[in-house]
Design a protein around this motif. Structure first.
Motif, short mmCIF file in Angstrom:
data_model
loop_
_atom_site.label_atom_id
_atom_site.label_comp_id
_atom_site.label_asym_id
_atom_site.label_seq_id
_atom_site.Cartn_x
_atom_site.Cartn_y
_atom_site.Cartn_z
N ILE A 1 -2.67 2.35 -10.05
CA ILE A 1 -3.91 1.58 -9.99
C ILE A 1 -3.78 0.31 -10.83
CG2 ILE A 1 -6.35 1.55 -10.62
CD1 ILE A 1 -6.48 4.50 -9.96
N ALA A 2 -3.24 0.44 -12.03
CA ALA A 2 -3.09 -0.72 -12.92
C ALA A 2 -2.20 -1.78 -12.28
CB ALA A 2 -2.52 -0.28 -14.26
N VAL A 3 -1.10 -1.36 -11.68
CA VAL A 3 -0.19 -2.32 -11.04
C VAL A 3 -0.87 -3.04 -9.89
CG1 VAL A 3 1.92 -2.51 -9.67
CG2 VAL A 3 1.92 -1.15 -11.76
N HIS A 4 -1.62 -2.31 -9.07
CA HIS A 4 -2.29 -2.93 -7.93
C HIS A 4 -3.39 -3.90 -8.39
CE1 HIS A 4 -0.75 -1.18 -4.12
NE2 HIS A 4 -0.27 -0.26 -4.93
N VAL A 5 -4.11 -3.52 -9.43
CA VAL A 5 -5.14 -4.42 -9.95
C VAL A 5 -4.49 -5.69 -10.51
CG1 VAL A 5 -6.88 -4.71 -11.75
CG2 VAL A 5 -6.80 -2.59 -10.42
N TYR A 6 -3.39 -5.54 -11.24
CA TYR A 6 -2.68 -6.69 -11.81
C TYR A 6 -2.17 -7.62 -10.72
CZ TYR A 6 1.01 -9.36 -14.15
OH TYR A 6 1.80 -10.37 -14.61
N ARG A 7 -1.54 -7.03 -9.70
CA ARG A 7 -1.02 -7.87 -8.62
C ARG A 7 -2.15 -8.49 -7.80
NH1 ARG A 7 4.28 -4.70 -6.12
NH2 ARG A 7 5.59 -4.96 -7.98
N GLY A 8 -3.27 -7.76 -7.71
CA GLY A 8 -4.40 -8.29 -6.97
C GLY A 8 -4.97 -9.55 -7.58
N THR A 9 -4.90 -9.64 -8.91
CA THR A 9 -5.42 -10.83 -9.58
C THR A 9 -4.46 -12.02 -9.47
OG1 THR A 9 -4.42 -10.13 -11.69
CG2 THR A 9 -6.69 -9.44 -11.24
N MET B 1 0.82 -1.22 0.00
CA MET B 1 0.00 0.00 0.00
C MET B 1 0.86 1.27 0.00
SD MET B 1 -3.35 -0.39 -0.06
CE MET B 1 -4.60 -1.65 0.18
N ASN B 2 2.09 1.17 0.51
CA ASN B 2 2.88 2.40 0.59
C ASN B 2 3.28 2.93 -0.79
OD1 ASN B 2 4.73 0.45 -0.05
ND2 ASN B 2 6.11 0.86 1.66
N THR B 3 3.16 2.11 -1.84
CA THR B 3 3.45 2.61 -3.18
C THR B 3 2.39 3.61 -3.65
OG1 THR B 3 2.30 0.69 -4.14
CG2 THR B 3 4.69 0.52 -3.88
N LEU B 4 1.23 3.65 -2.97
CA LEU B 4 0.21 4.63 -3.32
C LEU B 4 0.66 6.05 -2.98
CD1 LEU B 4 -3.01 2.78 -2.07
CD2 LEU B 4 -2.11 2.88 -4.39
N ALA B 5 1.73 6.17 -2.19
CA ALA B 5 2.26 7.50 -1.88
C ALA B 5 2.98 8.11 -3.08
CB ALA B 5 3.22 7.40 -0.69
N ILE B 6 3.30 7.31 -4.09
CA ILE B 6 4.02 7.84 -5.26
C ILE B 6 3.18 8.87 -6.02
CG2 ILE B 6 5.09 7.23 -7.46
CD1 ILE B 6 5.89 4.56 -6.21
N PRO B 7 1.95 8.54 -6.46
CA PRO B 7 1.18 9.57 -7.17
C PRO B 7 0.83 10.77 -6.29
CG PRO B 7 -0.17 7.62 -6.76
CD PRO B 7 1.24 7.24 -6.45
N LEU B 8 0.65 10.55 -4.98
CA LEU B 8 0.37 11.69 -4.11
C LEU B 8 1.58 12.59 -3.99
CD1 LEU B 8 -1.62 13.13 -2.27
CD2 LEU B 8 -0.78 11.74 -0.36
N GLY B 9 2.77 11.99 -3.90
CA GLY B 9 3.99 12.80 -3.85
C GLY B 9 4.19 13.61 -5.11
N LEU B 10 3.92 13.00 -6.25
CA LEU B 10 4.04 13.72 -7.52
C LEU B 10 2.97 14.80 -7.65
CD1 LEU B 10 4.86 10.71 -9.87
CD2 LEU B 10 6.43 12.48 -9.07
N ALA B 11 1.79 14.54 -7.10
CA ALA B 11 0.74 15.57 -7.10
C ALA B 11 1.16 16.73 -6.20
CB ALA B 11 -0.58 14.98 -6.63
N GLY B 12 1.82 16.41 -5.08
CA GLY B 12 2.32 17.46 -4.22
C GLY B 12 3.36 18.32 -4.92
N LEU B 13 4.25 17.67 -5.67
CA LEU B 13 5.25 18.41 -6.44
C LEU B 13 4.57 19.30 -7.48
CD1 LEU B 13 8.18 18.99 -7.29
CD2 LEU B 13 8.05 16.96 -8.77
N ALA B 14 3.55 18.76 -8.15
CA ALA B 14 2.81 19.56 -9.15
C ALA B 14 2.12 20.75 -8.49
CB ALA B 14 1.79 18.67 -9.85
N GLN B 15 1.63 20.56 -7.25
CA GLN B 15 0.99 21.66 -6.54
C GLN B 15 1.99 22.78 -6.24
OE1 GLN B 15 -2.15 21.97 -6.03
NE2 GLN B 15 -2.41 23.47 -4.40
N VAL B 16 3.20 22.39 -5.85
CA VAL B 16 4.24 23.39 -5.59
C VAL B 16 4.55 24.17 -6.87
CG1 VAL B 16 6.64 23.74 -4.88
CG2 VAL B 16 5.26 22.04 -3.73
N TRP B 17 4.67 23.46 -7.99
CA TRP B 17 4.94 24.13 -9.26
C TRP B 17 3.79 25.05 -9.66
CZ3 TRP B 17 8.93 24.74 -12.65
CH2 TRP B 17 10.10 24.03 -12.36
#
Length: 322
Positions: free
Chosen positions: A46-54, A1-17
């Motif tokens: 999302i795609a990676v988590h769905v793939y691994r979930g199956t 689940m901690n990999t979900l922090a990746i898009p949030l971190g990038l969204a945070g960077l985009a917010q700063v920009w």
């Protein structure tokens, strides 16, 4: 689940920009390019988590009810809220719809996980910084994005929920840190999340109040400064940690504080404020890029090790049979 922090971190960077480009009167498209990267990362995650979930026998319900991993699932709708607000700047209807859907999903998950915690089975040792995410962080980010895209009553309601549960969860987090054994190394980076609620709350309130700084905004900024001071004192502990994907937990809180600092610089415009803004922007970008680079190198090393392991097992098989 901690990999979900990746898009949030990038969204945070985009917010700063986005905040920096607005303050420095830079091209609007520059900030939107970072939002595009964050959106691609969100879809990819999302795609990676769905793939691994199956391909796993472990049901999703088991992950969501895991006391350490479960709260991190809130990262997905929180990132989607920010993406919706960014989309609203170019395609208002689509951005509003995405924001409202994400807010609804976050609210449903918050209600569910809160009812799960209220069963009385949660050990205090399981509490970490990620517990701010499902209710407090989701409420405050929801307030910020709703103020930009949706009705004012929704922004104010989300703000109230986020502030209330920020105070509630803070009690549990500080009790866990003070009265229980040292937090395991993989969870230590989640302590950085303590910076995010007051920083996001400051930005949300400034947006709700129409961009007019008042005493509430100043008070929340003071709380952000205190949380930041605590994080500075925790730096030696962070530096002693081996790198892991959990380091993405640093990215969004740091970006939130940087965005707030740039907002203050733009409001006050002290001497050399533009140079300081560029420096903050460069520092946050360098942090995220360095964590992304180390993450890629870690994944490559892990994949190589996984390929070597079956070969080693096959080589040892004759000796084991003898």
């Amino acid at each position: 689940m901690n990999t979900l922090a990746i898009p949030l971190g990038l969204a945070g960077l985009a917010q700063v920009w986005s905040v920096a480009t607005s303050a420095l009167s830079l091209p609007f498209e520059l900030g939107q390019a970072f939002w595009l990267i964050a959106a691609i990362s969100w879809i990819w995650t999302i795609a990676v988590h769905v793939y691994r979930g199956t391909r796993t026998d472990q049901p999703l319900s088991h992950q969501l009810t895991h006391f350490a991993q479960g709260p991190l699932a809130a990262l997905l709708p929180i990132a989607a809220m920010l993406l919706g607000a960014a989309l609203h700047r170019t395609i208002p209807i689509a951005g509003t719809v995405l924001t409202l859907i994400s807010l609804g999903a976050a609210a449903a998950f918050a209600a569910w996980i809160l009812s799960f915690w209220m069963r009385g089975e949660m050990p205090l040792e399981s509490v970490h910084g990620g517990y701010y995410l499902p209710i407090s962080a989701a409420g405050l980010v929801g307030a910020l994005t709703a103020a930009e895209t949706g009705p004012e009553w929704l922004a104010v309601g989300s703000f109230a929920i986020g502030i209330f549960f920020w105070l509630v969860i803070s009690v549990f987090v500080f009790l866990r840190l003070a009265l229980r054994p040292t937090m395991p190394a993989p969870l230590v980076p989640t302590l950085a999340i303590m910076m995010a609620p007051p920083a996001v709350a400051s930005a949300a309130w400034l947006t709700i109040s129409g961009g007019r700084p008042d005493h509430v905004f100043e008070g929340l900024t003071a709380m952000t400064a205190l949380m930041m001071m605590i994080q500075v004192l925790l730096l030696p502990r962070y530096c002693a940690l081996p790198f892991s994907l959990g380091f993405w937990s640093f990215t969004f809180p740091v970006a939130s504080v940087a965005a707030l600092a740039i907002t203050w610089l733009h409001l006050l415009q002290p001497l050399a404020w533009q140079a300081i803004t560029v420096g903050l922007l460069a520092a946050v970008t360098l942090l995220v890029v360095s964590i992304a680079t180390k993450s890629i190198l870690l994944l490559i090393a892990t994949a190589r090790e996984a390929r070597r392991l079956p070969a080693a097992i096959r080589a040892d098989a004759p000796h084991q049979s003898v």
